[in-house]
Design an enzyme around this catalytic site. Structure first.
Site, PDB file in Angstrom:
ATOM      1  N   SER A 109      -1.331   6.968   2.397  1.00 41.21           N
ATOM      2  CA  SER A 109      -2.365   5.945   2.535  1.00 41.21           C
ATOM      3  C   SER A 109      -3.616   6.412   1.825  1.00 41.21           C
ATOM      4  O   SER A 109      -4.225   7.423   2.214  1.00 41.21           O
ATOM      5  CB  SER A 109      -2.680   5.706   4.013  1.00 41.21           C
ATOM      6  N   HIS A 153       0.389   3.474  -0.428  1.00 41.16           N
ATOM      7  CA  HIS A 153       0.023   2.571   0.674  1.00 41.16           C
ATOM      8  C   HIS A 153      -1.455   2.224   0.548  1.00 41.16           C
ATOM      9  O   HIS A 153      -2.317   3.109   0.518  1.00 41.16           O
ATOM     10  CB  HIS A 153       0.320   3.230   2.015  1.00 41.16           C
ATOM     11  N   ASP A 208      -4.552   0.124   1.987  1.00 43.38           N
ATOM     12  CA  ASP A 208      -5.059  -0.505   3.208  1.00 43.38           C
ATOM     13  C   ASP A 208      -6.250  -1.413   2.918  1.00 43.38           C
ATOM     14  O   ASP A 208      -7.294  -0.953   2.453  1.00 43.38           O
ATOM     15  CB  ASP A 208      -5.486   0.576   4.207  1.00 43.38           C
ATOM     16  N   MET A 262      -9.032  -3.875   4.471  1.00 42.61           N
ATOM     17  CA  MET A 262      -9.712  -4.201   5.742  1.00 42.61           C
ATOM     18  C   MET A 262     -10.942  -5.056   5.463  1.00 42.61           C
ATOM     19  O   MET A 262     -11.594  -4.892   4.424  1.00 42.61           O
ATOM     20  CB  MET A 262     -10.139  -2.916   6.443  1.00 42.61           C
ATOM     21  N   HIS A 308      -1.183  -3.353   2.540  1.00 43.86           N
ATOM     22  CA  HIS A 308      -1.223  -3.640   3.978  1.00 43.86           C
ATOM     23  C   HIS A 308      -2.508  -4.417   4.260  1.00 43.86           C
ATOM     24  O   HIS A 308      -3.599  -3.849   4.245  1.00 43.86           O
ATOM     25  CB  HIS A 308      -1.190  -2.292   4.742  1.00 43.86           C
ATOM     26  N   MET A 366      -5.118  -6.081   6.415  1.00 40.92           N
ATOM     27  CA  MET A 366      -5.706  -6.149   7.762  1.00 40.92           C
ATOM     28  C   MET A 366      -6.915  -7.063   7.649  1.00 40.92           C
ATOM     29  O   MET A 366      -8.070  -6.641   7.807  1.00 40.92           O
ATOM     30  CB  MET A 366      -6.091  -4.739   8.235  1.00 40.92           C
ATOM     31  N   MET A 404       2.724  -0.452  13.591  1.00 39.79           N
ATOM     32  CA  MET A 404       1.539   0.390  13.698  1.00 39.79           C
ATOM     33  C   MET A 404       1.717   1.338  14.883  1.00 39.79           C
ATOM     34  O   MET A 404       2.044   0.901  15.995  1.00 39.79           O
ATOM     35  CB  MET A 404       0.284  -0.459  13.941  1.00 39.79           C
ATOM     36  N   ASP A 411       3.165   3.411  10.543  1.00 42.47           N
ATOM     37  CA  ASP A 411       1.824   3.659   9.996  1.00 42.47           C
ATOM     38  C   ASP A 411       0.875   4.088  11.108  1.00 42.47           C
ATOM     39  O   ASP A 411       0.601   3.308  12.025  1.00 42.47           O
ATOM     40  CB  ASP A 411       1.329   2.358   9.332  1.00 42.47           C
TER      41      ASP A 411
HETATM   42  C1  DX5 Z   1      -4.884   2.359   9.708  1.00 48.33           C
HETATM   43  C2  DX5 Z   1      -4.199   2.263   8.382  1.00 48.33           C
HETATM   44  C3  DX5 Z   1      -3.398   3.444   8.036  1.00 48.33           C
HETATM   45  C4  DX5 Z   1      -4.177   4.730   7.969  1.00 48.33           C
HETATM   46  C5  DX5 Z   1      -3.279   5.806   8.432  1.00 48.33           C
HETATM   47  O1  DX5 Z   1      -5.439   1.141  10.050  1.00 48.33           O
HETATM   48  O2  DX5 Z   1      -3.342   1.124   8.327  1.00 48.33           O
HETATM   49  O3  DX5 Z   1      -2.624   3.243   6.861  1.00 48.33           O
HETATM   50  O4  DX5 Z   1      -4.659   5.044   6.704  1.00 48.33           O
HETATM   51  O5  DX5 Z   1      -3.996   6.987   8.480  1.00 48.33           O
HETATM   52  P1  DX5 Z   1      -3.448   8.284   9.179  1.00 48.33           P
HETATM   53  O6  DX5 Z   1      -2.150   8.660   8.515  1.00 48.33           O
HETATM   54  O7  DX5 Z   1      -4.533   9.281   8.954  1.00 48.33           O
HETATM   55  O8  DX5 Z   1      -3.242   7.957  10.641  1.00 48.33           O
HETATM   56 ZN    ZN Z   2      -1.857   0.917   6.637  1.00 46.78          ZN
END
Ligand code: DX5
Ligand code: ZN
Length: 223
Positions: A9, A34, A36, A38, A68, A70, A139, A177
């Site tokens: 990620s 990956h 992310d 947000m 991903h 969010m 998750m 994840d």
């Molecule tokens: C959290 C993200 C993850 C995050 C995971 O909301 O979707 O992808 O980066 O991070 P680690 O591996 O540090 O838990």
């Molecule tokens: Zn993620």
């Protein structure tokens, strides 16, 4: 590609040199990136969008980019991510009023599609859309931040989803994840996951190659 995908990620990467970070982690043996996304609305944090995805492609990244989402709503931005070079797009069912339509929209735009389940989100959303899924992402933390601890009940949920996928006979990847580390990845694999997101566990170490090799060694032990 490897049967087990390790998906760093980039949330935990150094954003000031993101292209180099992604090159390094792929050279170190990662399978997919990956990514992310947000929005400070669906989750309490704000990250990156299609421009950054496109920049990675222009930089020369050819590995799959696993986006991903969010964010809420999701539909308007999906074609933008497809044009920006996303390979897989996953979203949370709570963020779309029309889950079936959103999944179809992702595929119509040429990407693989997936649904993401928060720790407290029930699995019933899977019931009528299995044929529209390429990926199910569970998750194992509440989304929004890297570096949180793995929630143990995710293992039971993984076992449930593994059975649902196997019973369906469909070709759907099962991704996990949140809080994935070298010391728990074997149990996560044994519970049924085949795609492993890890942010802080990889980018928090100086030697990405060593972490990824250690993770693969643990995965091999899970059989
Ligand atoms: C959290 C993200 C993850 C995050 C995971 O909301 O979707 O992808 O980066 O991070 P680690 O591996 O540090 O838990
Ligand atoms: Zn993620």
């Amino acid at each position: 590609m490897n049967p087990n995908w390790i998906a760093p990620s980039i949330l935990s990467a150094n954003f000031a040199k993101l292209g180099e970070e992604v090159d390094n982690v792929l050279a170190a043996g990662a399978d997919v990136v990956h990514f992310d996304v947000m929005d400070n609305h669906f989750v309490p944090n704000l990250t990156i969008g299609p421009l950054v995805c496109e920049a990675l492609r222009k930089h020369g990244v050819t590995a799959p980019i696993d986006v991903h989402l969010m964010i809420e709503p999701v539909d308007r931005i999906i074609p933008d991510f497809a044009k920006a070079g996303a390979s897989i797009i996953t979203f949370h069912p709570e963020a779309s009023v029309h889950i079936d339509r959103t999944l179809q929209l992702i595929r119509d735009n040429g990407c693989k599609s997936g649904l993401v389940f928060n720790p407290g989100t029930p699995l019933h959303y899977l019931e009528y859309v299995m044929d529209k899924l390429d990926m199910i992402l569970l998750m194992s933390v509440n989304p929004g931040f890297g570096g949180q601890s793995f929630i143990p009940s995710a293992l039971d949920k993984l076992r449930q989803v593994r059975k649902i996928i196997d019973d369906s006979g469909l070709n759907i990847r099962l991704e996990i994840d949140g809080g994935v580390k070298t010391d728990n990845i074997r149990a996560i694999k044994a519970a049924g996951a085949d795609t492993f997101v890890a942010g802080s566990a990889i980018f928090g170490q100086p030697d990405y190659k060593k972490v990824i090799a250690d993770m693969r060694a643990e995965l091999a032990l899970a059989g």
